[in-house]
Design an enzyme around this catalytic site. Structure first.
Site: not given
Ligand code: PMP
Length: 297
Positions: A159
């Site tokens: 991320k």
């Molecule tokens: N994909 C992207 C590009 C994101 O920014 C997020 C948000 N973090 C997610 C998927 C979903 O991840 P999560 O459920 O861990 O928030």
């Protein structure tokens, strides 16, 4: 509604081991993280004063940093505690937590081996933007102009700030055409995710999700799969081409911010906000509240 900019708020931000007044949490303009995107971050949600899936998010922050070739200079448990303290300091009941780490100013070139690693944590009150009824009407999506890169092109499982360049550009492109968000395909033309959330398709009562091999396997995505299995719904992870949207009954997005949000259309394909989406949205709601109760006990 007037915008309150994020650099002009009351409260405190935890910054490199100290608690500083919100407006003083600044970086120098010559920071590697800013110029070369050497920055990783997390987005966490606070429900009834408790951070949902906190350990998983902090573990992902550390993994993201490792993928980008640097180590967060604190322990995981230590940073978990810092986030909890920041939430408490602001007396946040329902909100958002943003822990992040980035390379500093010691070097301003592609090579950044000697840069100091900075870490900060901010949190803010963030009740749900939409009433459940408004959210359940469903988002309108259009295909993004950019594709998710292959794992050989970018560190796709981190991320990391740099990966959001194509998300912001894609989101802006479809917003200019009146859509809510963009559907990103991947480098093979498969359905991948939206610009800040994962995607699920409902076909014949089964839940189908694109394999998370070139984008984040979201923590919400994993939770929702577990909730679906608990309901006895079959969950299938596989390659999904956009043509399959023609035989798809329901579509929804999942993410820490998005929670479970239905999609009413993608380009010319239309979907219903049906029983599976509604059921899982309710289950997710129950799950985050049950978690808050359990950790308060
Ligand atoms: N994909 C992207 C590009 C994101 O920014 C997020 C948000 N973090 C997610 C998927 C979903 O991840 P999560 O459920 O861990 O928030």
């Amino acid at each position: 509604m007037a915008i309150v900019p994020f650099d002009d708020r009351d409260g405190v931000i935890w910054y490199d081991g100290k608690t500083v007044p919100w407006r003083d949490a600044k970086v120098h303009v010559l920071s590697h993280g800013l110029h070369y995107a050497s920055c990783v971050f997390e987005g966490e949600r606070v429900y009834e004063r408790r951070i949902f899936r906190h350990k998983e998010h902090i573990a992902r922050l550390f993994r993201s940093a490792e993928i980008l070739g640097f180590a967060v200079p604190y322990g995981q448990a230590e940073l978990e505690g810092v986030c909890e303290d920041v939430v408490k300091a602001h007396n946040i009941v329902n909100g958002y937590v943003r822990p992040f780490a980035w390379r500093g100013s010691e070097m301003m070139a592609v090579s950044a081996q000697a840069t100091k690693i900075h870490v900060a944590v901010a949190a803010w009150e963030w009740p749900s933007y939409f009433t459940p009824e408004a959210r359940m009407r469903g988002l309108r999506l259009a295909t993004a102009p950019y594709a998710r890169p292959s794992p050989a092109t970018a560190p796709v499982h981190a991320k990391a700030a740099g990966l959001y360049m194509i998300c912001t550009l894609s989101k802006h492109a479809v917003e200019a055409r009146g859509y809510d968000d963009a559907l990103m395909l991947d480098y093979r033309g498969r359905i991948a995710e939206s610009t800040g959330a994962n995607i699920f398709l409902v076909q014949n009562g089964e839940l189908h999700a694109p394999e998370a091999d070139c984008f984040l396997n979201g923590i919400t995505r994993q939770t929702v799969m577990e909730l679906a299995r608990r309901r006895g719904i079959k969950v299938v992870e596989r390659a999904i081409m956009p043509e399959e949207l023609a035989k798809t009954d329901e579509v929804f997005l999942t993410g820490t911010a998005a929670e479970v949000t239905p999609v009413q259309s993608i380009d010319d394909y239309k979907f219903t906000v049906g029983a599976v989406t509604r059921g899982l949205a309710e289950d997710y709601d129950r799950e985050v509240r049950a978690h808050a109760k359990a950790s308060a006990a």
